[in-house]
Design a protein around this motif. Structure first.
Motif: not given
Length: 202
Positions: A167-182
């Motif tokens: 999960r990522v918290r973006w500096d300028k965007g949204y904390d939206a869901g999970f992102f693939r890393v593999g």
């Protein structure tokens, strides 16, 4: 610091258009933002920002204004999403009395780059360490999430889960869901190689 363009009915030119053009600029994997102040004095003038990724053979319109701004300078900032090295230029077309002006043309986020790492070579355990909480990231090669990152870096806020996602918290965007890393050998994220908010001028 930046550059200034003034085009008036008295400006000498061959085809009615005055131009200020950048040199060839390197590709930035997220985006490069160009900001400037502009003024349109007269009702029949056109001020246009265009970009080219083929050395200037063809130009794509990024922004255009024909509306009268009276004697006021207005500020704007444009995000350029271009997948290769590129050039930009302003085109000022004068028709009748009046003038066009552009001032303080500047670029931002000139230092943001991809890491260049081939993550598919690494084990899940290694990826878990590389993308641990607190690590700074940007959108990666398999990004399919549109603009939810706000075209800016973010910070990992969870550990790699069983489906190889974080999960990522973006500096300028949204904390939206999970992102693939593999997950299924897809990588929505890349490491932020050079965290920077440095500025550069045209």
């Amino acid at each position: 610091k930046g550059f200034f363009l003034l085009a008036s009915a008295a400006t000498p030119n061959e085809n009615g258009t005055s131009v200020i053009e950048s040199p060839e600029l390197p590709h930035h994997p997220m985006f490069c933002q160009i900001s400037f102040y502009y003024q349109v004095h007269g009702s029949q003038h056109t001020l246009r920002l265009v970009s080219s990724s083929d050395g200037g053979k063809e130009w794509t319109e990024e922004w255009v204004r024909t509306r009268e701004t009276a004697k006021l300078y207005l500020f704007t900032a444009i995000n350029l999403n271009i997948s290769s090295s590129y050039k930009v230029r302003f085109e000022a077309n004068i028709a009748g009395k009046g003038y066009l002006a552009v001032d303080d043309i500047s670029f931002r986020r000139c230092g943001v780059v991809f890491s260049g790492i081939d993550f598919s070579r690494y084990s899940n355990a290694t990826l878990k360490e590389m993308f641990r909480p607190g690590v700074r990231v940007v959108r990666g090669q398999d990004w399919t999430w549109g603009t939810i990152d706000g075209y800016a870096p973010g910070t990992v806020i969870s550990r790699l889960d069983a489906n190889s996602r974080v999960r990522v918290r973006w500096d300028k965007g949204y904390d939206a869901g999970f992102f693939r890393v593999g997950f299924e050998n897809m990588f929505d994220l890349d490491l932020l190689a050079t965290p920077s908010t440095s500025n550069c001028s045209m």
